[in-house]
Scaffold this motif. Structure first.
Motif, PDB file in Angstrom:
ATOM      1  N   MET A 131      -2.804   0.733   8.632  1.00 20.69           N
ATOM      2  CA  MET A 131      -2.870  -0.327   9.545  1.00 20.69           C
ATOM      3  C   MET A 131      -1.477  -0.807   9.672  1.00 20.69           C
ATOM      4  O   MET A 131      -0.835  -1.078   8.816  1.00 20.69           O
ATOM      5  CB  MET A 131      -3.627  -1.369   9.435  1.00 20.69           C
ATOM      6  CG  MET A 131      -3.663  -2.566  10.395  1.00 20.69           C
ATOM      7  SD  MET A 131      -4.757  -3.763   9.826  1.00 20.69           S
ATOM      8  CE  MET A 131      -3.570  -4.804   9.021  1.00 20.69           C
ATOM      9  N   PRO A 132      -1.072  -0.538  10.990  1.00 23.01           N
ATOM     10  CA  PRO A 132       0.447  -0.940  11.311  1.00 23.01           C
ATOM     11  C   PRO A 132       0.329  -2.476  11.501  1.00 23.01           C
ATOM     12  O   PRO A 132      -0.282  -2.789  11.845  1.00 23.01           O
ATOM     13  CB  PRO A 132       0.949  -0.012  12.490  1.00 23.01           C
ATOM     14  CG  PRO A 132      -0.278   0.084  13.095  1.00 23.01           C
ATOM     15  CD  PRO A 132      -1.359   0.180  12.045  1.00 23.01           C
ATOM     16  N   LEU A 133       1.631  -3.039  10.967  1.00 23.02           N
ATOM     17  CA  LEU A 133       1.683  -4.505  11.214  1.00 23.02           C
ATOM     18  C   LEU A 133       3.287  -4.683  11.616  1.00 23.02           C
ATOM     19  O   LEU A 133       4.285  -4.183  10.939  1.00 23.02           O
ATOM     20  CB  LEU A 133       1.533  -5.117  10.054  1.00 23.02           C
ATOM     21  CG  LEU A 133       1.550  -6.833   9.812  1.00 23.02           C
ATOM     22  CD1 LEU A 133       0.428  -7.419  10.700  1.00 23.02           C
ATOM     23  CD2 LEU A 133       1.538  -7.303   8.547  1.00 23.02           C
ATOM     24  N   LYS A 134       3.449  -5.081  12.757  1.00 23.61           N
ATOM     25  CA  LYS A 134       4.872  -5.403  13.323  1.00 23.61           C
ATOM     26  C   LYS A 134       5.546  -6.497  12.663  1.00 23.61           C
ATOM     27  O   LYS A 134       4.912  -7.671  12.368  1.00 23.61           O
ATOM     28  CB  LYS A 134       4.796  -5.638  15.035  1.00 23.61           C
ATOM     29  CG  LYS A 134       4.257  -4.393  15.798  1.00 23.61           C
ATOM     30  CD  LYS A 134       5.346  -3.201  15.676  1.00 23.61           C
ATOM     31  CE  LYS A 134       4.807  -1.975  16.446  1.00 23.61           C
ATOM     32  NZ  LYS A 134       5.598  -1.043  16.326  1.00 23.61           N
ATOM     33  N   TYR A 189       2.334   0.559   0.626  1.00 23.28           N
ATOM     34  CA  TYR A 189       2.913   0.061   1.996  1.00 23.28           C
ATOM     35  C   TYR A 189       3.917   1.119   2.230  1.00 23.28           C
ATOM     36  O   TYR A 189       4.706   1.432   1.223  1.00 23.28           O
ATOM     37  CB  TYR A 189       3.581  -1.305   1.423  1.00 23.28           C
ATOM     38  CG  TYR A 189       2.468  -2.176   1.403  1.00 23.28           C
ATOM     39  CD1 TYR A 189       1.844  -2.914   2.618  1.00 23.28           C
ATOM     40  CD2 TYR A 189       2.263  -2.542   0.144  1.00 23.28           C
ATOM     41  CE1 TYR A 189       0.882  -4.072   2.013  1.00 23.28           C
ATOM     42  CE2 TYR A 189       1.168  -3.572  -0.206  1.00 23.28           C
ATOM     43  CZ  TYR A 189       0.504  -4.121   0.856  1.00 23.28           C
ATOM     44  OH  TYR A 189      -0.309  -5.298   0.634  1.00 23.28           O
ATOM     45  N   GLU A 190       4.039   1.490   3.462  1.00 25.41           N
ATOM     46  CA  GLU A 190       5.507   1.911   3.938  1.00 25.41           C
ATOM     47  C   GLU A 190       6.260   0.958   4.928  1.00 25.41           C
ATOM     48  O   GLU A 190       5.693   0.488   5.902  1.00 25.41           O
ATOM     49  CB  GLU A 190       5.133   3.465   4.751  1.00 25.41           C
ATOM     50  CG  GLU A 190       4.614   4.294   3.877  1.00 25.41           C
ATOM     51  CD  GLU A 190       4.242   5.623   4.603  1.00 25.41           C
ATOM     52  OE1 GLU A 190       4.558   5.818   5.870  1.00 25.41           O
ATOM     53  OE2 GLU A 190       3.613   6.492   4.003  1.00 25.41           O
ATOM     54  N   GLN A 226       8.481  -1.714  11.045  1.00 23.36           N
ATOM     55  CA  GLN A 226       7.272  -2.046  11.065  1.00 23.36           C
ATOM     56  C   GLN A 226       6.774  -2.152   9.562  1.00 23.36           C
ATOM     57  O   GLN A 226       7.542  -1.377   8.710  1.00 23.36           O
ATOM     58  CB  GLN A 226       5.962  -1.612  11.881  1.00 23.36           C
ATOM     59  CG  GLN A 226       5.835  -0.055  11.428  1.00 23.36           C
ATOM     60  CD  GLN A 226       4.945   0.832  12.256  1.00 23.36           C
ATOM     61  OE1 GLN A 226       4.322   0.368  13.115  1.00 23.36           O
ATOM     62  NE2 GLN A 226       4.540   2.264  11.786  1.00 23.36           N
ATOM     63  N   ILE A 227       5.496  -2.422   9.105  1.00 25.53           N
ATOM     64  CA  ILE A 227       5.034  -2.231   7.764  1.00 25.53           C
ATOM     65  C   ILE A 227       3.606  -1.615   8.084  1.00 25.53           C
ATOM     66  O   ILE A 227       2.950  -1.878   8.742  1.00 25.53           O
ATOM     67  CB  ILE A 227       4.607  -3.589   7.025  1.00 25.53           C
ATOM     68  CG1 ILE A 227       5.841  -4.608   7.094  1.00 25.53           C
ATOM     69  CG2 ILE A 227       3.781  -3.571   5.710  1.00 25.53           C
ATOM     70  CD1 ILE A 227       5.568  -5.965   6.726  1.00 25.53           C
ATOM     71  N   LEU A 228       3.603  -0.631   7.467  1.00 25.97           N
ATOM     72  CA  LEU A 228       2.220   0.309   7.434  1.00 25.97           C
ATOM     73  C   LEU A 228       1.443   0.085   6.309  1.00 25.97           C
ATOM     74  O   LEU A 228       1.886   0.556   5.119  1.00 25.97           O
ATOM     75  CB  LEU A 228       2.583   1.920   7.521  1.00 25.97           C
ATOM     76  CG  LEU A 228       1.489   2.914   7.677  1.00 25.97           C
ATOM     77  CD1 LEU A 228       0.734   2.458   9.076  1.00 25.97           C
ATOM     78  CD2 LEU A 228       2.067   4.197   7.885  1.00 25.97           C
ATOM     79  N   MET A 229       0.445  -0.383   6.161  1.00 26.91           N
ATOM     80  CA  MET A 229      -0.297  -0.847   5.090  1.00 26.91           C
ATOM     81  C   MET A 229      -1.429   0.221   5.132  1.00 26.91           C
ATOM     82  O   MET A 229      -2.204   0.433   5.940  1.00 26.91           O
ATOM     83  CB  MET A 229      -1.133  -2.040   5.323  1.00 26.91           C
ATOM     84  CG  MET A 229      -0.392  -3.358   5.509  1.00 26.91           C
ATOM     85  SD  MET A 229      -1.113  -4.857   6.185  1.00 26.91           S
ATOM     86  CE  MET A 229      -2.132  -5.333   4.639  1.00 26.91           C
ATOM     87  N   LYS A 288       4.256   1.470  -4.586  1.00 27.49           N
ATOM     88  CA  LYS A 288       3.083   1.918  -5.573  1.00 27.49           C
ATOM     89  C   LYS A 288       1.923   1.083  -4.908  1.00 27.49           C
ATOM     90  O   LYS A 288       2.219   0.260  -4.209  1.00 27.49           O
ATOM     91  CB  LYS A 288       3.158   1.623  -6.791  1.00 27.49           C
ATOM     92  CG  LYS A 288       4.625   2.251  -7.237  1.00 27.49           C
ATOM     93  CD  LYS A 288       4.870   1.793  -8.778  1.00 27.49           C
ATOM     94  CE  LYS A 288       6.130   2.291  -9.266  1.00 27.49           C
ATOM     95  NZ  LYS A 288       6.647   1.477 -10.435  1.00 27.49           N
ATOM     96  N   ASN A 289       0.683   1.650  -5.179  1.00 29.38           N
ATOM     97  CA  ASN A 289      -0.630   1.016  -4.821  1.00 29.38           C
ATOM     98  C   ASN A 289      -0.544  -0.607  -5.468  1.00 29.38           C
ATOM     99  O   ASN A 289      -0.096  -0.736  -6.424  1.00 29.38           O
ATOM    100  CB  ASN A 289      -1.746   1.644  -5.215  1.00 29.38           C
ATOM    101  CG  ASN A 289      -2.070   2.630  -4.336  1.00 29.38           C
ATOM    102  OD1 ASN A 289      -1.644   2.665  -3.324  1.00 29.38           O
ATOM    103  ND2 ASN A 289      -2.602   3.638  -5.001  1.00 29.38           N
TER     104      ASN A 289
END
Length: 175
Positions: free
Chosen positions: A106-109, A89-90, A95-98, A6-7
């Motif tokens: 924005m992807p975050l590895k 978030y995914e 990765q984490i996709l914000m 959720k947001n």
């Protein structure tokens, strides 16, 4: 598996508190050693004075104030504004996709995450001293999703063990 949350928007006071606690946990020993060294000035013959202890107390206070100002400043700067946006978030094992919205993200590895902490009702991921990601358990849609994120954190070596995921052992009664 991909966990979609959720947001959630990180509050500035919570950010300051979490970041300050982490710095004190990692670097608080420097303030303690500095205070001890200043207090040792009392042992100098002919220099016994309460001012050594007052100086040590003031030094620790200034150390805490310095870090508090640093983290408060992040909340006020334009560059730090992104930390306090409302994200969903995914989360996957890669990765984490914000995501700000369905089209912007924005992807975050995972290798960009320095460490993580598990609280009684949250996960905190530390990117560096000034950047963190806070996930309260309430943003996950199910308990299985929360446990999946916990297992990813363990597999990446960011946390050792998560208390809530441990099976509860019943005490055996001795008869």
């Amino acid at each position: 598996m991909i966990v979609k949350t959720k947001n959630y928007k990180l509050e500035k006071k919570l950010y300051i508190s979490l970041a300050l606690k982490r710095v004190l946990k990692k670097q608080g020993w420097m303030a303690a050693v500095g205070a001890l060294v200043i207090c040792l000035g009392y042992a100098i013959p002919g220099a016994q004075s309460i001012w050594w202890f007052i100086g040590a107390f003031v030094g620790v206070g200034l150390y805490l104030l310095f870090w508090w100002i640093q983290f408060y400043g992040v909340t006020q700067l334009e560059q730090g504004k992104m930390l306090f946006e409302k994200f969903s978030y995914e989360i996957s094992s890669q990765q984490i996709l914000m995501k700000l919205n369905p089209r912007e993200g924005m992807p975050l590895k995972w290798d960009q995450i320095q460490s993580a902490q598990v609280g009684p009702d949250h996960y905190v991921l530390f990117v560096n001293k000034a950047q963190l990601i806070y996930w309260p358990f309430k943003i996950f849609n199910s308990d299985n999703e929360r446990k999946f994120v916990g297992s990813v954190l363990r597999s990446k070596g960011l946390v050792k063990e998560i208390e809530k995921d441990k099976p509860v052992e019943k005490e055996k009664s001795k008869a």
